[in-house]
Design a protein around this motif. Structure first.
Motif, PDB file in Angstrom:
ATOM      1  N   LYS B 314       0.841  -1.200   0.000  1.00 47.87           N
ATOM      2  CA  LYS B 314       0.000   0.000   0.000  1.00 47.87           C
ATOM      3  C   LYS B 314       0.875   1.249   0.000  1.00 47.87           C
ATOM      4  CE  LYS B 314      -4.568  -0.903   1.469  1.00 47.87           C
ATOM      5  NZ  LYS B 314      -5.647  -0.502   2.390  1.00 47.87           N
ATOM      6  N   ALA B 315       1.960   1.235   0.793  1.00 48.89           N
ATOM      7  CA  ALA B 315       2.820   2.413   0.882  1.00 48.89           C
ATOM      8  C   ALA B 315       3.466   2.715  -0.465  1.00 48.89           C
ATOM      9  CB  ALA B 315       3.893   2.207   1.943  1.00 48.89           C
ATOM     10  N   ILE B 316       3.759   1.685  -1.244  1.00 49.44           N
ATOM     11  CA  ILE B 316       4.414   1.957  -2.525  1.00 49.44           C
ATOM     12  C   ILE B 316       3.417   1.999  -3.671  1.00 49.44           C
ATOM     13  CG2 ILE B 316       6.663   1.097  -1.792  1.00 49.44           C
ATOM     14  CD1 ILE B 316       6.113  -1.464  -3.227  1.00 49.44           C
ATOM     15  N   GLY B 317       2.148   2.208  -3.361  1.00 50.78           N
ATOM     16  CA  GLY B 317       1.223   2.581  -4.418  1.00 50.78           C
ATOM     17  C   GLY B 317       0.085   1.629  -4.738  1.00 50.78           C
ATOM     18  N   ALA B 318      -0.031   0.483  -4.019  1.00 51.83           N
ATOM     19  CA  ALA B 318      -1.147  -0.411  -4.314  1.00 51.83           C
ATOM     20  C   ALA B 318      -2.430   0.186  -3.763  1.00 51.83           C
ATOM     21  CB  ALA B 318      -0.900  -1.788  -3.694  1.00 51.83           C
ATOM     22  N   ARG B 319      -3.502   0.089  -4.542  1.00 53.84           N
ATOM     23  CA  ARG B 319      -4.792   0.563  -4.060  1.00 53.84           C
ATOM     24  C   ARG B 319      -5.473  -0.564  -3.288  1.00 53.84           C
ATOM     25  NH1 ARG B 319      -6.883   1.803  -9.841  1.00 53.84           N
ATOM     26  NH2 ARG B 319      -5.837  -0.212  -9.966  1.00 53.84           N
ATOM     27  N   GLY B 320      -6.498  -0.177  -2.526  1.00 54.49           N
ATOM     28  CA  GLY B 320      -7.263  -1.190  -1.782  1.00 54.49           C
ATOM     29  C   GLY B 320      -7.747  -2.292  -2.684  1.00 54.49           C
ATOM     30  N   ARG B 321      -8.229  -1.919  -3.865  1.00 55.29           N
ATOM     31  CA  ARG B 321      -8.807  -2.942  -4.750  1.00 55.29           C
ATOM     32  C   ARG B 321      -7.725  -3.864  -5.336  1.00 55.29           C
ATOM     33  NH1 ARG B 321      -9.933   1.035  -9.773  1.00 55.29           N
ATOM     34  NH2 ARG B 321     -10.600   2.438  -8.143  1.00 55.29           N
ATOM     35  N   ASP B 322      -6.479  -3.343  -5.433  1.00 55.36           N
ATOM     36  CA  ASP B 322      -5.397  -4.227  -5.886  1.00 55.36           C
ATOM     37  C   ASP B 322      -5.172  -5.343  -4.872  1.00 55.36           C
ATOM     38  OD1 ASP B 322      -4.950  -2.686  -8.134  1.00 55.36           O
ATOM     39  OD2 ASP B 322      -3.486  -1.404  -7.129  1.00 55.36           O
ATOM     40  N   ILE B 323      -5.174  -4.950  -3.580  1.00 54.53           N
ATOM     41  CA  ILE B 323      -4.966  -5.937  -2.511  1.00 54.53           C
ATOM     42  C   ILE B 323      -6.142  -6.905  -2.487  1.00 54.53           C
ATOM     43  CG2 ILE B 323      -4.600  -6.227  -0.037  1.00 54.53           C
ATOM     44  CD1 ILE B 323      -2.326  -4.718  -1.265  1.00 54.53           C
ATOM     45  N   LEU B 324      -7.358  -6.355  -2.603  1.00 53.54           N
ATOM     46  CA  LEU B 324      -8.565  -7.194  -2.625  1.00 53.54           C
ATOM     47  C   LEU B 324      -8.461  -8.232  -3.734  1.00 53.54           C
ATOM     48  CD1 LEU B 324     -11.640  -7.243  -1.447  1.00 53.54           C
ATOM     49  CD2 LEU B 324     -12.170  -6.329  -3.684  1.00 53.54           C
ATOM     50  N   ALA B 325      -8.108  -7.745  -4.933  1.00 56.92           N
ATOM     51  CA  ALA B 325      -8.023  -8.645  -6.081  1.00 56.92           C
ATOM     52  C   ALA B 325      -6.951  -9.697  -5.856  1.00 56.92           C
ATOM     53  CB  ALA B 325      -7.729  -7.845  -7.346  1.00 56.92           C
ATOM     54  N   GLN B 326      -5.832  -9.275  -5.261  1.00 56.61           N
ATOM     55  CA  GLN B 326      -4.729 -10.218  -5.045  1.00 56.61           C
ATOM     56  C   GLN B 326      -5.174 -11.395  -4.187  1.00 56.61           C
ATOM     57  OE1 GLN B 326      -1.315  -8.451  -3.150  1.00 56.61           O
ATOM     58  NE2 GLN B 326      -0.373 -10.441  -2.823  1.00 56.61           N
ATOM     59  N   PHE B 327      -5.843 -11.100  -3.069  1.00 49.44           N
ATOM     60  CA  PHE B 327      -6.251 -12.187  -2.176  1.00 49.44           C
ATOM     61  C   PHE B 327      -7.400 -12.999  -2.754  1.00 49.44           C
ATOM     62  CE2 PHE B 327      -3.596  -9.965   0.737  1.00 49.44           C
ATOM     63  CZ  PHE B 327      -3.143 -10.955   1.585  1.00 49.44           C
ATOM     64  N   LEU B 328      -8.310 -12.281  -3.423  1.00 48.34           N
ATOM     65  CA  LEU B 328      -9.446 -12.981  -4.021  1.00 48.34           C
ATOM     66  C   LEU B 328      -8.961 -13.951  -5.092  1.00 48.34           C
ATOM     67  CD1 LEU B 328     -12.379 -12.942  -3.507  1.00 48.34           C
ATOM     68  CD2 LEU B 328     -12.691 -11.244  -5.284  1.00 48.34           C
ATOM     69  N   ILE B 329      -7.988 -13.500  -5.885  1.00 45.28           N
ATOM     70  CA  ILE B 329      -7.487 -14.361  -6.950  1.00 45.28           C
ATOM     71  C   ILE B 329      -6.746 -15.554  -6.367  1.00 45.28           C
ATOM     72  CG2 ILE B 329      -5.740 -14.456  -8.791  1.00 45.28           C
ATOM     73  CD1 ILE B 329      -6.894 -11.813  -9.782  1.00 45.28           C
ATOM     74  N   GLU B 330      -6.057 -15.342  -5.238  1.00 43.30           N
ATOM     75  CA  GLU B 330      -5.421 -16.491  -4.588  1.00 43.30           C
ATOM     76  C   GLU B 330      -6.461 -17.533  -4.197  1.00 43.30           C
ATOM     77  OE1 GLU B 330      -2.586 -15.843  -1.409  1.00 43.30           O
ATOM     78  OE2 GLU B 330      -1.611 -14.313  -2.633  1.00 43.30           O
ATOM     79  N   ALA B 331      -7.572 -17.061  -3.600  1.00 45.06           N
ATOM     80  CA  ALA B 331      -8.640 -17.990  -3.201  1.00 45.06           C
ATOM     81  C   ALA B 331      -9.224 -18.680  -4.428  1.00 45.06           C
ATOM     82  CB  ALA B 331      -9.732 -17.236  -2.447  1.00 45.06           C
ATOM     83  N   LEU B 332      -9.385 -17.906  -5.517  1.00 43.97           N
ATOM     84  CA  LEU B 332      -9.962 -18.467  -6.737  1.00 43.97           C
ATOM     85  C   LEU B 332      -9.030 -19.504  -7.349  1.00 43.97           C
ATOM     86  CD1 LEU B 332     -11.703 -15.516  -8.558  1.00 43.97           C
ATOM     87  CD2 LEU B 332     -12.710 -17.518  -7.496  1.00 43.97           C
TER      88      LEU B 332
END
Lengths: 238, 402
Positions: B314-332
């Motif tokens: 997040k500090a280096i520029g990831a948005r909330g939705r980037d993090i959301l997508a990252q974890f969601l895609i891991e689950a998927l």
């Protein structure tokens, strides 16, 4: 691919607006029972090309000030403009965008991604900018080579010394060509030699025209900066 | 950040903790595999029963004795012995009826040379292959003259013939049934059904011969009726009922017989089969649910463990939705890969069940599709909560998290 233009060096005394413009900023933490003021009205300008040290003891409010300058936090009151952008107009995504494109962070404990190679670490900010993988890795190579880590590209943080890790972190801050390098106690966890090395790199970057804001509690580190700003009890005292 | 990048990132994350990824995936694998296998078995059973019923004969009505009431105790349907050969003769005269075959049966012990078996001895008339839709594989079915003279001739079912070891050149041979010598005149073509109550495992002799050696009296177990025209089935059913009511001196309210037609049986068994498949699928879904909870559990732990990483990103520029997508895609990715492996395992298990238990197993593309959609849904439903938790982390707090 969107290239961020290298900030132009602005000579002293020009009328152009400062890179950082802080006016009457306060920050109050609401702990539920009591409200704790961390900043009690701060005014600060940083022009492009400056090397400013923000100095203060722990509890002085300097970390809060850094969080606000770094767009990680918002002021309770007052205005903060960075590169002409008032952050009151930015939503959370807007702040993320400022962190991504305008600011390069160097943290006290490096904060590199574990189990990730130096090259991938440096390329990560570009990942969040949407740069394609190949270009990302290409662009990440240059700052690492420049900082003398050309032979450490595939090493993971655990395989690097503290000084090397901090150089990787600086390379990561540089890769997006940000207007501002924000360094939070960058020498705090390093031995003297590595610490001096890091300070030398910051000097070199400043000489190239980069704006650097350094947060520290050590007077001898602050002495390297072009200008010192002392924070005490949430106010700038000199 | 493109979807492809996200998937690449997720894959590399999952590779760093292989055992954990595999164990998490195992929940989904077991869930999907059991859904695929059990629904396959359920559908296989349904289609097997359906095929068997369709093999029983076309335009077939089966008249069976009804239940008897002796005193106040009502016996099971079919327990009465109210049908006689005269009833069969009367039914044959009903309009629209093409052929009639009365049946009596016993179990008996058959010996042919070195081979022996125990099977059903069915006594019937020469109309049997017509009514029950059997083809003759070898030799011929016994004729009316054999019935009239109560000859000791036998026609073997395909399975019975091979059980006796006389699959080839059976006609002309002599076998014994409970010690009484019979001449084999023919072998029936197989109907391809297997398991208990196979239509290929029986020995058929003239009904008159059956009475002489294995049973007595005039009662029959059932009467098979072939109706000339499929559209005339309902009419024929009513006419047969009227004829029997008159002969037995009963009314439609106290009938001592039942007339079943194929369509009725088929629809009954189809609905039973569909219920069975639904039930099995429902039970299997529970394990998929448990697998999903496993994903959620691991993802929550993962968010906690990677709090600092989230803060850095997040500090280096990831948005909330980037993090959301990252974890969601891991689950998927976990649920989809788990789902794919689960489908393969499920199919293998089905094949194993069908070869061991001798059941047929049906695979419908719909089941596979449903399994894929289901495992995707599991990934989304159980991945969203941890992913939202990750996306909402305050970067300042996350960076300081130890």
């Amino acid at each position: 691919m969107t290239a961020i233009p290298r900030p132009a060096t602005v000579g002293e005394g020009t009328a152009s607006p400062p890179l950082i413009e802080i006016r009457g900023v306060t920050r109050v933490y609401d702990t539920g029972r009591v409200e704790v003021p961390a900043l009690r009205g701060v005014d600060l300008d940083v022009r492009q090309g400056e090397f400013v040290a923000i100095v203060g003891h722990s509890g002085s409010g300097k970390t809060t000030l850094m969080n606000i300058i770094g767009c990680l936090d918002r002021p309770t009151d007052g205005t903060y403009r960075i590169a002409g952008q008032d952050i009151a107009d930015c939503d959370d995504d807007g702040l993320a965008r400022l962190r991504s494109r305008t600011i390069g962070f160097v943290f006290q404990n490096c904060n590199l991604l574990p189990r990730t190679s130096a090259l991938e670490n440096v390329a990560t900010p570009l990942l969040h900018q949407g740069v394609a993988r190949k270009q990302r890795l290409e662009r990440a190579r240059a700052p690492l080579e420049r900082l003398g880590l050309g032979d450490r590209l595939d090493h993971e943080p655990s395989e690097l010394s503290g000084g090397q890790q901090q150089r990787v972190a600086i390379a990561r801050a540089l890769v997006t060509e940000p207007s501002l390098i924000l360094a939070d106690e960058p020498t705090g966890n390093l031995d003297t030699a590595s610490g001096e090395e890091v300070i030398a790199i910051l000097h070199e970057l400043n000489a190239e025209g980069r704006t650097i804001v350094l947060i520290t509690h050590e007077a001898d580190v602050a002495a390297h900066a072009g200008r010192q700003v002392h924070v005490r009890d949430g106010r700038i005292v000199e | 950040m493109s979807a492809l990048e996200m998937i690449r990132l997720a894959m590399s994350r999952l590779r760093t903790s292989r055992l954990r990824t595999f164990l998490t995936m195992l929940g989904v694998i077991i869930g999907v595999a059991s859904v695929v296998a059990l629904v396959g078995v359920g559908q296989g059973a349904t289609s097997g029963i359906t095929a068997r019923l369709q093999g029983l004969g076309t335009n077939l009505l089966t008249v069976s004795p009804g239940s008897t009431t002796s005193g106040f105790t009502r016996s099971a349907a079919g327990s009465a012995t109210t049908l006689t050969q005269e009833d069969a003769a009367a039914i044959a005269k009903v309009q629209g009826v093409a052929a009639v075959e009365p049946e009596v049966s016993t179990q008996a012990f058959l010996v042919a040379g070195d081979g022996n078996t125990t099977t059903t001895i069915l006594g019937t008339t020469s109309a049997y292959p017509l009514v029950r839709a059997y083809d003759i594989a070898d030799g011929s079915f016994f004729n009316q003259a054999s019935v009239d003279h109560a000859l000791r001739v036998v026609v073997l079912g395909a399975t019975t013939a091979s059980d006796l070891g006389i699959s080839t050149n059976a006609p002309g041979r002599t076998i014994t049934i409970n010690g009484i010598p019979f001449q084999v005149v023919g072998v029936l073509a197989t109907k391809g059904t297997s398991g208990p109550f196979s239509q290929d495992d029986q020995a058929i002799i003239p009904i008159t011969t059956h009475r002489d050696y294995f049973s007595s009296g005039d009662k029959v177990r059932s009467i098979g009726v072939s109706v000339a025209d499929a559209s005339g089935i309902e009419l024929a059913k009513a006419s047969i009922a009227a004829t029997l009511e008159q002969r037995h001196g009963v009314t439609s309210t106290n009938q001592d017989f039942t007339i079943a037609d194929q369509a009725q049986l088929l629809s009954t068994f189809s609905s039973v089969g569909a219920t069975l498949a639904l039930l099995l699928g429902g039970i299997a879904s529970i394990s998929l649910l448990v697998g999903g909870i496993g994903i959620m559990n691991i993802m929550l732990v993962s968010v906690r463990e990677r709090t600092r990483e989230i803060g850095i990103r997040k500090a280096i520029g990831a948005r909330g939705r980037d993090i959301l997508a990252q974890f969601l895609i891991e689950a998927l990715v976990i649920s989809l890969i788990g789902g794919a492996i689960g489908i393969v395992v499920g199919l293998l298990v089905s094949v194993l069940i069908s070869s061991v238990a001798g059941w047929s197993v049906a695979f419908s593309p719909l089941t596979i599709l449903a399994a894929v959609v289901f495992s995707l849904a599991v990934g989304v439903v159980f991945g969203v909560l941890p992913a939202r938790q990750a996306a909402r982390l305050d970067p300042i707090v996350a960076l300081r998290y130890e």
